[in-house]
Design an enzyme around this catalytic site. Structure first.
Site, PDB file in Angstrom:
ATOM      1  CE1 TYR A 109      27.083  41.244  43.120  1.00  0.00           C
ATOM      2  CE2 TYR A 109      29.517  41.674  43.505  1.00  0.00           C
ATOM      3  CZ  TYR A 109      28.462  40.955  42.924  1.00  0.00           C
ATOM      4  OH  TYR A 109      28.885  40.069  42.174  1.00  0.00           O
ATOM      5  CG  ASN A 153      37.530  42.055  38.227  1.00  0.00           C
ATOM      6  OD1 ASN A 153      37.616  41.672  39.499  1.00  0.00           O
ATOM      7  ND2 ASN A 153      36.975  43.163  38.004  1.00  0.00           N
ATOM      8  NE  ARG A 170      33.563  51.600  40.113  1.00  0.00           N
ATOM      9  CZ  ARG A 170      33.522  50.674  39.253  1.00  0.00           C
ATOM     10  NH1 ARG A 170      33.250  50.817  37.978  1.00  0.00           N
ATOM     11  NH2 ARG A 170      34.015  49.470  39.649  1.00  0.00           N
ATOM     12  CE1 TYR A 218      31.192  38.333  28.997  1.00  0.00           C
ATOM     13  CE2 TYR A 218      31.671  39.029  31.243  1.00  0.00           C
ATOM     14  CZ  TYR A 218      31.839  38.462  29.917  1.00  0.00           C
ATOM     15  OH  TYR A 218      33.477  38.414  29.800  1.00  0.00           O
ATOM     16  CG  ASP A 251      17.656  36.563  32.781  1.00  0.00           C
ATOM     17  OD1 ASP A 251      18.826  36.067  32.310  1.00  0.00           O
ATOM     18  OD2 ASP A 251      17.051  37.863  32.857  1.00  0.00           O
TER      19      ASP A 251
END
Ligand code: UFG
Length: 333
Positions: A141, A171, A280, A13, A33
Site C-alpha cells: 500500500y 490515521n 498483523r 469515508y 467513484d
C-alpha cells in the site's frame, strides 16, 4: 460561475466529507467513484456522481473538462489487504492514478491535491516524522502511494505549470455532517472497537502487544476527518502555478491501541472482551507526525484534538445507522 472541482473517491469515508464541505462552500462538485468501496448514499445530492473507473482515461478527460482542480482520494487503503493482493493495489492505486494524470493533462487541468499516506515512511528512524524523512514503505500500500508521488513529480518536471500538493495522512478518525465510516469488510481500528462495544463482535483483537512502544501496542496519530478536509481547502487556496508541496497531516500526538480500547470503553460506557493476537503483517510500530510545516505554511490548526470526542462522533453515527450505509443502499430514496 461556481468553480468546478472533481473529487475522485468522493463516495468513500474521507471523500464524502470533502464533497459535503465543498458543496456547502458553493463549489460545483463532480464525484468520480467506481463504488467498489464507496457508497452512493454517502455522496451529497448536490454533487454530480459519475460512476466509473479511473482507468477509463478518455471518458475521465471529458468529465474533467473545465475543472479548476482535482482532489484525488480514490484508492484502496487497507495495509493488510495490500500485503496479500499487491497487484490489485498497483492496478487500482498506481495505474488508476497514472490514468488520472493523463486525463488531467489532456483536459488541461493543472491543479491536484493528492491523498498520500504516512505509510510511505515505513518504519521511521525517529519520531515525530517530518516531511523530509526517508520514504521506505514496508507494505505494498505504501509503495503504491509513493509510486504515485513520484509519478506526480515526474509530470511536474515535464509540465512546469502543473501544481500539486501531496498530503500524507496519518490515521483518520471521527465523522461529521451525518456521514460516517463504513468499510466492507471493516479493518480500521475505531469502527472495529465500536462494533465490539455494540456487541456486533464477540471480542476485540489487539494485533500484537510486543512492539517497542510504551505499552507494547502500536501507536498512531489520529486526525479528525473534518480537520483533514480543512487541510485540503487550505492547500487548494494556497496553490500557485507550478507549486510542489508536501505536507504531513496529523496532530503530532500518538495514541496506542490499548489507549483507544480504554477510550472506547469510556465513551460508550460498554465493556467488551479484548484478546491479544499475533502482529498483523505490514504494521509499523509507531507513526506520529511533526505538524510544523502545515501549521506554518498553510495556517492549518486542527479544531478536534480530543480523541474521545472523535470516537463519540463515530459512536453516535453507528447508533443512528446500525447497518452503516447498507440499509439506505437497499432502499434508494
Ligand atoms: N488494530 C488492532 N486490531 C484491529 C484493527 C487494528 O489491533 O482489529 C491495530 C493495527 O494493528 C494498527 C492500529 O490498530 O496498529 C491501527 O490500524 P488501522 O487498520 O486502523 O490503521 P493503519 O495504521 O493500519 O492504517 C491507516 C490507514 C492507512 C494509512 C495509515 C497511515 O488505513 O491507509 O493509517 O498511518 F496509510
Amino acid at each position: 460561475m461556481a468553480m468546478k472541482i472533481v473529487v475522485t473517491g468522493g463516495a468513500g469515508y474521507i471523500g464524502s466529507h470533502a464533497v459535503h464541505t465543498l458543496v456547502e462552500e458553493g463549489f460545483d462538485v463532480v464525484v468520480v467513484d467506481n463504488l467498489s468501496r464507496g457508497h452512493q448514499v454517502a455522496v451529497d445530492r448536490r454533487a454530480r456522481l459519475v460512476v466509473m473507473d479511473l482507468h477509463e482515461t478518455e471518458r475521465l478527460a471529458r468529465v474533467l473538462e473545465g475543472a479548476a482542480a482535482v482532489w484525488h482520494f480514490a484508492a484502496w487503503s487497507v495495509v493488510s489487504h495490500s500485503v496479500h493482493d499487491p497487484l490489485a493495489y498497483w492496478d487500482m492505486n498506481v495505474t488508476g492514478s497514472v490514468s488520472l494524470l493523463r486525463a488531467m493533462h489532456s483536459a488541461q487541468v493543472k491543479r491536484l491535491v493528492f491523498s498520500s499516506t504516512a505509510a510511505t515512511y515505513g518504519i521511521p528512524k525517529s519520531l515525530p516524522i517530518r516531511e523530509d524523512a526517508p520514504q521506505a514503505p514496508i507494505n505494498p500500500y505504501g509503495q503504491t502511494k509513493l509510486a504515485v508521488e513520484r509519478a506526480i513529480a515526474d509530470l511536474q518536471g515535464a509540465d512546469p505549470e502543473f501544481s500539486a500538493t501531496i498530503l500524507r495522512y496519518f490515521n483518520v478518525v471521527g465523522c461529521a455532517f451525518g456521514l460516517g465510516e463504513d468499510h466492507r469488510p471493516e479493518t480500521h481500528l475505531v469502527p472495529i472497537l465500536l462494533q465490539a462495544a455494540a456487541g456486533l463482535r464477540d471480542h476485540f483483537a489487539i494485533f500484537g502487544d510486543d512492539y517497542p512502544t510504551p505499552d507494547g501496542t502500536c501507536v498512531r496519530d489520529y486526525v479528525h476527518v473534518a480537520d483533514l478536509v480543512k487541510a485540503h481547502r487550505l492547500a487548494l487556496a494556497a496553490m500557485e502555478p507550478g507549486d510542489r508541496r508536501v505536507y504531513n497531516v496529523g496532530l503530532g500526538a500518538g495514541w496506542s491501541v490499548r489507549e483507544l480500547v480504554a477510550t472506547t470503553r469510556a465513551v460508550t460506557g460498554r465493556d467488551f472482551p479484548v484478546r491479544v493476537k499475533a502482529r498483523r503483517s505490514g504494521d509499523p510500530p509507531a507513526l506520529v507526525t511533526d505538524p510544523t510545516r502545515i501549521t506554518r505554511e498553510l495556517g492549518w490548526s486542527p479544531r478536534h484534538r480530543d480523541i474521545a470526542d472523535a470516537i463519540a462522533s463515530q459512536w453516535s453515527w453507528m447508533l443512528e445507522n446500525p447497518e452503516g450505509w447498507r440499509r439506505l443502499e437497499e432502499v434508494p430514496a
